[in-house]
Design an enzyme around this catalytic site. Structure first.
Site, PDB file in Angstrom:
ATOM      1  N   LYS A   2       0.814  -1.149   0.104  1.00 46.48           N
ATOM      2  CA  LYS A   2       0.072   0.066   0.069  1.00 46.48           C
ATOM      3  C   LYS A   2       0.969   1.309   0.027  1.00 46.48           C
ATOM      4  O   LYS A   2       1.979   1.099   0.289  1.00 46.48           O
ATOM      5  CB  LYS A   2      -0.933   0.013   1.155  1.00 46.48           C
ATOM      6  CG  LYS A   2      -0.445  -0.022   2.571  1.00 46.48           C
ATOM      7  CD  LYS A   2      -1.111  -0.207   3.766  1.00 46.48           C
ATOM      8  CE  LYS A   2      -0.411  -0.156   5.006  1.00 46.48           C
ATOM      9  NZ  LYS A   2      -1.195  -0.785   6.046  1.00 46.48           N
ATOM     10  N   ARG A  31     -10.632   0.835  14.911  1.00 51.21           N
ATOM     11  CA  ARG A  31     -10.360   1.898  14.203  1.00 51.21           C
ATOM     12  C   ARG A  31     -11.091   1.248  12.665  1.00 51.21           C
ATOM     13  O   ARG A  31     -11.848   2.100  12.358  1.00 51.21           O
ATOM     14  CB  ARG A  31      -8.838   1.433  13.394  1.00 51.21           C
ATOM     15  CG  ARG A  31      -8.244   2.550  12.326  1.00 51.21           C
ATOM     16  CD  ARG A  31      -7.053   2.415  12.086  1.00 51.21           C
ATOM     17  NE  ARG A  31      -6.741   0.974  11.445  1.00 51.21           N
ATOM     18  CZ  ARG A  31      -5.596   0.963  10.892  1.00 51.21           C
ATOM     19  NH1 ARG A  31      -4.630   1.759  10.748  1.00 51.21           N
ATOM     20  NH2 ARG A  31      -5.229  -0.377  10.417  1.00 51.21           N
ATOM     21  N   TYR A  52      16.512  30.433   2.783  1.00 54.69           N
ATOM     22  CA  TYR A  52      15.541  31.272   3.091  1.00 54.69           C
ATOM     23  C   TYR A  52      15.676  31.686   4.493  1.00 54.69           C
ATOM     24  O   TYR A  52      15.874  30.814   5.390  1.00 54.69           O
ATOM     25  CB  TYR A  52      14.049  30.493   2.791  1.00 54.69           C
ATOM     26  CG  TYR A  52      13.743  30.710   1.504  1.00 54.69           C
ATOM     27  CD1 TYR A  52      13.225  31.604   0.899  1.00 54.69           C
ATOM     28  CD2 TYR A  52      13.613  29.214   0.859  1.00 54.69           C
ATOM     29  CE1 TYR A  52      13.097  31.789  -0.518  1.00 54.69           C
ATOM     30  CE2 TYR A  52      13.026  29.301  -0.502  1.00 54.69           C
ATOM     31  CZ  TYR A  52      12.656  30.459  -1.040  1.00 54.69           C
ATOM     32  OH  TYR A  52      12.396  30.391  -2.289  1.00 54.69           O
ATOM     33  N   MET A  59      11.843  24.184  -1.388  1.00 58.87           N
ATOM     34  CA  MET A  59      10.822  23.116  -2.215  1.00 58.87           C
ATOM     35  C   MET A  59      11.635  22.369  -2.832  1.00 58.87           C
ATOM     36  O   MET A  59      11.328  21.026  -2.899  1.00 58.87           O
ATOM     37  CB  MET A  59      10.025  23.938  -3.012  1.00 58.87           C
ATOM     38  CG  MET A  59       8.705  23.238  -3.687  1.00 58.87           C
ATOM     39  SD  MET A  59       7.762  23.905  -4.850  1.00 58.87           S
ATOM     40  CE  MET A  59       7.034  25.047  -3.767  1.00 58.87           C
TER      41      MET A  59
HETATM   42  C1  PLP Z   1      -0.643  -1.568   6.821  1.00 59.11           C
HETATM   43  C2  PLP Z   1      -1.007  -2.925   7.438  1.00 59.11           C
HETATM   44  C3  PLP Z   1      -0.259  -4.212   7.620  1.00 59.11           C
HETATM   45  C4  PLP Z   1       1.021  -4.068   7.428  1.00 59.11           C
HETATM   46  O1  PLP Z   1       1.857  -3.492   8.838  1.00 59.11           O
HETATM   47  P1  PLP Z   1       3.180  -3.456   9.041  1.00 59.11           P
HETATM   48  O2  PLP Z   1       3.341  -2.938  10.480  1.00 59.11           O
HETATM   49  O3  PLP Z   1       3.862  -2.537   8.114  1.00 59.11           O
HETATM   50  O4  PLP Z   1       3.681  -4.898   8.972  1.00 59.11           O
HETATM   51  C5  PLP Z   1      -1.012  -5.009   7.917  1.00 59.11           C
HETATM   52  N1  PLP Z   1      -2.674  -5.306   8.000  1.00 59.11           N
HETATM   53  C6  PLP Z   1      -2.940  -4.192   7.583  1.00 59.11           C
HETATM   54  C7  PLP Z   1      -4.500  -4.482   7.901  1.00 59.11           C
HETATM   55  C8  PLP Z   1      -2.446  -3.175   7.399  1.00 59.11           C
HETATM   56  O5  PLP Z   1      -3.225  -1.920   7.440  1.00 59.11           O
END
Ligand code: PLP
Length: 335
Positions: free
Chosen positions: A33, A116, A244, A290
């Site tokens: 992700k 969550r 800056y 930047m």
């Molecule tokens: C991001 C995520 C993981 C991975 O977590 P890490 O701590 O990076 O290993 C696993 N499960 C879910 C649902 C996540 O959102």
């Protein structure tokens, strides 16, 4: 432009370490992700597949489409469930069941304490009924641990709750075969993975553990390093100011250069207030612009960081944030 080197050997090394824990490559889903935590979605998908992983986790269906050719199965954490043989979609609420396309493959997330995402443990029966009515294909039931990376017994009561969830689900579904999963990197480092159907491996694969040192059970190696190229070099006289606001004042005669990394590339401006020390031992002089930072160097290329855990400690944040914020436009290549 600043650029990123991806160390394939270190990545494969980390994946091997976790494979030793799970006993098989099939039970590891690499979490890709957010542009593979800033490492580059397609590059990391390709390398994962080359290593022999068959499963991945992403946030959106759009991400999944880009990397489908590398994996047998992709788990999508936060998008509407639609029909696609190679993708399963997390149901984060009872509403998600309503929204899902008929016939899509889903994995039910149960809230075992993080509060969550996921349905409440008391809603399992209702959710399973909804899934059946909607003719969704239930591939798995999962949860996420809130404190796996902290030194406490929190992880254990959450695991206990998940055991209860499993029992409940199995008793309702009787002989339907589904998978259960709850482990992220920290859980995988702390507990035995031998009986897990699947671990969802993120940060550990990239070479980091935010756990206290006593949990250093695996030897992990950072995969990403950030580099910047020299743009211009000049001499500063004692007392001249840089950048800056002129916040840096030369204490002596110095040779300095601008390098092509800035907050436009995902290197936070707030980093300049702590005088970040780059991998080569030099402090960033004055404010981050930047597109530029200034260093006392005339090298053509400098390594800004090669260990996001250490960089994060300097900047009072976690390795995840240091790598994830690196902009997609930066070129990434394997070494
Ligand atoms: C991001 C995520 C993981 C991975 O977590 P890490 O701590 O990076 O290993 C696993 N499960 C879910 C649902 C996540 O959102």
């Amino acid at each position: 432009m600043a650029f990123i080197k991806i160390n394939k050997e270190n990545f494969f090394h980390n994946l091997s370490e976790f494979t030793k824990k799970t006993g098989s490559k099939e039970s590891i889903a690499i979490v890709l992700k957010d542009n593979a935590y800033g490492h580059g979605l397609e590059l990391m998908a390709k390398l994962s597949s080359e290593f022999g992983l068959t499963q991945a986790v992403v946030r959106t269906y759009n991400e999944a489409k880009k990397i489908k050719k590398y994996f047998k199965q992709i788990l999508i954490l936060g998008d509407r469930a639609i029909v696609d043989d190679s993708c399963s979609f997390v149901l984060n609420s009872l509403e998600d069941i309503e929204k899902a396309q008929i016939g899509s493959m889903v994995e039910l997330k149960v809230d075992t304490g993080m509060h969550r995402n996921g349905i409440a443990m008391e809603e399992i029966e209702e959710a399973l009924k909804g899934i059946e009515e909607k003719e969704l294909i239930l591939k798995g039931v999962m949860t996420h641990n809130r404190s796996a990376d902290e030194l406490s017994s929190e992880l254990f009561w959450q695991q206990k709750n998940f055991e209860e969830v499993k029992k409940n689900v199995v008793s309702i579904l009787s002989n339907k075969k589904i998978r259960f999963h709850s482990f992220n990197s920290a859980s995988s480092l702390r507990l035995s993975c031998k009986n897990e159907d699947l671990i969802r491996l993120g940060i550990g694969a990239y070479g980091y553990s935010e756990l206290p040192n006593i949990y250093d059970s695996l030897d992990l190696k950072p995969v990403l390093s950030l580099w910047a190229k020299r743009i211009a070099t000049r001499q500063l006289k004692k007392g001249e100011r840089v950048g800056y606001g002129g916040t840096f004042i030369a204490p002596k005669c110095m040779t300095i250069s601008t390098y092509d990394l800035g907050y436009g590339d995902g290197w936070m401006r707030s980093n300049s207030f702590n005088s970040f020390i780059i991998a080569e031992g030099l402090p960033i002089l004055g404010r981050v612009s930047m597109d530029y930072v200034i260093l006392e160097s005339n090298k053509d290329e400098v390594c800004i960081f090669n260990n996001a855990l250490n960089a994060g400690k300097q900047l009072k944040t976690i390795s995840y944030e240091i790598t994830t914020q690196l902009h997609e436009k930066l070129e990434r290549g394997e070494i």
